[in-house]
Motif scaffolding. Structure first.
Motif, PDB file in Angstrom:
ATOM      1  N   SER A 235       0.843  -1.119  -0.024  1.00  0.00           N
ATOM      2  CA  SER A 235       0.064  -0.224   0.024  1.00  0.00           C
ATOM      3  C   SER A 235       0.947   1.208  -0.044  1.00  0.00           C
ATOM      4  N   CYS A 236       0.334   2.458  -0.340  1.00  0.00           N
ATOM      5  CA  CYS A 236       0.952   3.563  -0.415  1.00  0.00           C
ATOM      6  C   CYS A 236       0.110   4.636  -0.378  1.00  0.00           C
ATOM      7  N   GLN A 237       0.542   5.781  -0.349  1.00  0.00           N
ATOM      8  CA  GLN A 237      -0.259   6.957  -0.275  1.00  0.00           C
ATOM      9  C   GLN A 237      -1.383   7.164  -1.288  1.00  0.00           C
ATOM     10  N   ILE A 238      -2.684   7.353  -0.861  1.00  0.00           N
ATOM     11  CA  ILE A 238      -3.842   7.583  -1.842  1.00  0.00           C
ATOM     12  C   ILE A 238      -3.408   8.591  -3.143  1.00  0.00           C
ATOM     13  N   GLY A 239      -3.469   7.987  -4.322  1.00  0.00           N
ATOM     14  CA  GLY A 239      -3.333   8.770  -5.523  1.00  0.00           C
ATOM     15  C   GLY A 239      -1.848   8.804  -6.064  1.00  0.00           C
ATOM     16  N   LYS A 240      -0.935   7.970  -5.454  1.00  0.00           N
ATOM     17  CA  LYS A 240       0.252   7.701  -5.900  1.00  0.00           C
ATOM     18  C   LYS A 240       0.476   6.244  -6.383  1.00  0.00           C
ATOM     19  N   GLY A 241      -0.480   5.573  -6.336  1.00  0.00           N
ATOM     20  CA  GLY A 241      -0.662   3.846  -6.631  1.00  0.00           C
ATOM     21  C   GLY A 241      -1.529   3.900  -8.063  1.00  0.00           C
ATOM     22  N   SER A 242      -1.978   2.825  -8.008  1.00  0.00           N
ATOM     23  CA  SER A 242      -2.516   2.315  -9.601  1.00  0.00           C
ATOM     24  C   SER A 242      -3.913   2.103  -9.559  1.00  0.00           C
ATOM     25  N   ILE A 243      -4.542   2.366  -8.406  1.00  0.00           N
ATOM     26  CA  ILE A 243      -5.940   2.046  -8.349  1.00  0.00           C
ATOM     27  C   ILE A 243      -6.934   3.283  -8.608  1.00  0.00           C
ATOM     28  N   ASP A 244      -7.712   3.028  -9.546  1.00  0.00           N
ATOM     29  CA  ASP A 244      -8.663   4.024 -10.286  1.00  0.00           C
ATOM     30  C   ASP A 244      -9.876   4.383  -9.162  1.00  0.00           C
ATOM     31  N   PHE A 245      -9.444   5.002  -8.235  1.00  0.00           N
ATOM     32  CA  PHE A 245     -10.594   5.289  -7.071  1.00  0.00           C
ATOM     33  C   PHE A 245     -11.659   6.328  -7.734  1.00  0.00           C
ATOM     34  N   LYS A 246     -11.402   7.036  -8.879  1.00  0.00           N
ATOM     35  CA  LYS A 246     -12.526   7.925  -9.314  1.00  0.00           C
ATOM     36  C   LYS A 246     -13.635   6.959  -9.752  1.00  0.00           C
ATOM     37  N   SER A 247     -13.332   5.986 -10.632  1.00  0.00           N
ATOM     38  CA  SER A 247     -14.505   5.256 -11.283  1.00  0.00           C
ATOM     39  C   SER A 247     -14.930   4.266 -10.244  1.00  0.00           C
ATOM     40  N   GLU A 265      -0.773   0.792   5.106  1.00  0.00           N
ATOM     41  CA  GLU A 265      -0.110   0.002   5.865  1.00  0.00           C
ATOM     42  C   GLU A 265       1.426  -0.320   5.569  1.00  0.00           C
ATOM     43  N   ALA A 266       2.057   0.407   4.465  1.00  0.00           N
ATOM     44  CA  ALA A 266       3.267   0.475   4.189  1.00  0.00           C
ATOM     45  C   ALA A 266       3.715   2.155   3.848  1.00  0.00           C
ATOM     46  N   PHE A 267       4.914   2.490   4.257  1.00  0.00           N
ATOM     47  CA  PHE A 267       5.048   4.124   4.255  1.00  0.00           C
ATOM     48  C   PHE A 267       6.529   4.251   3.800  1.00  0.00           C
ATOM     49  N   THR A 268       6.896   3.880   2.722  1.00  0.00           N
ATOM     50  CA  THR A 268       8.264   4.091   2.204  1.00  0.00           C
ATOM     51  C   THR A 268       8.297   5.527   1.854  1.00  0.00           C
ATOM     52  N   GLY A 269       9.429   6.190   2.513  1.00  0.00           N
ATOM     53  CA  GLY A 269       9.931   7.487   2.179  1.00  0.00           C
ATOM     54  C   GLY A 269       8.910   8.308   3.000  1.00  0.00           C
ATOM     55  N   THR A 270       8.061   7.794   4.131  1.00  0.00           N
ATOM     56  CA  THR A 270       7.363   8.856   4.861  1.00  0.00           C
ATOM     57  C   THR A 270       7.023   8.080   6.112  1.00  0.00           C
ATOM     58  N   ASN A 271       6.123   8.773   7.115  1.00  0.00           N
ATOM     59  CA  ASN A 271       5.789   8.106   8.333  1.00  0.00           C
ATOM     60  C   ASN A 271       4.107   8.094   8.372  1.00  0.00           C
ATOM     61  N   PRO A 272       3.889   7.286   9.337  1.00  0.00           N
ATOM     62  CA  PRO A 272       2.382   7.012   9.147  1.00  0.00           C
ATOM     63  C   PRO A 272       1.737   8.375   9.340  1.00  0.00           C
ATOM     64  N   MET A 273       1.963   9.352  10.286  1.00  0.00           N
ATOM     65  CA  MET A 273       1.169  10.511  10.376  1.00  0.00           C
ATOM     66  C   MET A 273       1.271  11.316   9.137  1.00  0.00           C
ATOM     67  N   GLU A 274       2.353  11.532   8.697  1.00  0.00           N
ATOM     68  CA  GLU A 274       2.781  12.330   7.145  1.00  0.00           C
ATOM     69  C   GLU A 274       1.831  11.791   6.310  1.00  0.00           C
ATOM     70  N   SER A 275       1.667  10.553   6.265  1.00  0.00           N
ATOM     71  CA  SER A 275       0.678   9.699   5.246  1.00  0.00           C
ATOM     72  C   SER A 275      -0.670  10.136   5.606  1.00  0.00           C
TER      73      SER A 275
END
Length: 288
Positions: A235-247, A265-275
């Motif tokens: 998992s990653c920050q919303i909008g930075k992955g591949s899932i088309d949440f709009k549709s 659940e995963a926070f590569t390059g950031t921390n949970p609160m920042e995400s």
């Protein structure tokens, strides 16, 4: 568009005004009218579990400042009210301008008490978050009886019971799909489902197809994005992955989806609160 009469009249009035304008700019105005704000959105506290374990009140205060109006808790060592009485927890939520709408919990232990306490402060759902891969399809069929019983207890107390999926329930077992077995073997009047969109996509399934196949069964969802890694996906920050949440979310809302809950659940390059803060920013601008 909303089917609310006031919204309908307002929007059709705006549309008529837009059509009376010169052609230039008309399409952009109509495009805006085709969408509506998402409204309130929540966060599953598992996303920021370390911060919650360290200082729940401070963490919740920060989440409120990010723009979250709803939370979904989970059952830890101090329960899903984090060591507070249910009424004390509700007061904290009220003071922060937030609402606890749901919680993940163990539905096989003291579920009567948990349901009563949740209902007393206006929660909507208690949710079974995990059963794990099973040896046979009969195991999943037995869960149906358990879920129906939990649903009866929840309904008696004035709330709803739901089950949250992972990818394992979409993997064929003994020639059947466990998710189908659970959805068709539970009473729709007693049992709802929380779609974890990440896990549906990770399993190679189309969330929109499931919304259509089982209308009004998926009442909540986890908005959790997916990115590919060397080991598979995470998992990653919303909008930075591949899932088309709009549709996906737009389609889900047509078939009974009401609660939109951020989880990461995963926070590569950031921390949970920042995400959590970044995800709130994404959700605050999201339109169905």
């Amino acid at each position: 568009m909303s089917t609310n009469r006031r919204d309908f009249l307002r929007n059709t009035g705006f549309a008529a005004a837009a059509l009376s304008l010169p052609f230039v700019g008309k399409s952009s105005i109509l495009d805006e009218l085709a969408y509506k704000p998402l409204g309130s959105f929540g966060i599953q506290l598992w996303t920021v579990k370390e911060a919650m374990f360290a200082d729940p009140k401070d963490t919740l205060t920060k989440l409120a400042s990010y723009g979250y109006k709803q939370i979904e808790s989970f059952e830890g060592p101090k329960g899903f009210f984090w060591g507070m009485k249910n009424t004390e927890f509700k007061k904290l939520m009220d003071d922060l301008g937030m609402k606890i709408v749901s919680s993940h919990c163990n539905n096989t232990v003291e579920f009567e008490r948990k349901s009563a306490e949740a209902a007393e402060i206006g929660m909507s759902y208690l949710i079974c978050p995990w059963k794990g891969p099973q040896k046979s399809i009969d195991d999943f069929k037995r869960f149906n009886d358990e879920f129906n019983k939990s649903g009866e207890i929840a309904k008696k107390n004035g709330i709803r019971f739901a089950y949250h999926n992972h990818d394992y329930s979409f993997k064929v077992l003994d020639g059947q799909v466990p998710q189908v077995v659970m959805m068709e073997g539970t009473d729709k009047n007693l049992v709802d489902f929380e779609m974890d969109i990440y896990w549906v996509v990770a399993a190679g399934e189309d969330p929109k197809a499931w919304f259509k196949k089982y209308p009004n069964r998926f009442r909540l969802c986890h908005v959790k994005d997916l990115t590919k890694t060397a080991k598979g996906s995470e998992s990653c920050q919303i909008g930075k992955g591949s899932i088309d949440f709009k549709s996906i979310l737009s389609e889900g809302s047509k078939y009974g989806l009401k609660n939109f809950i951020v989880e990461q659940e995963a926070f590569t390059g950031t921390n949970p609160m920042e995400s959590a803060q970044a995800n709130a920013g994404y959700m605050s601008k999201f339109q169905l």
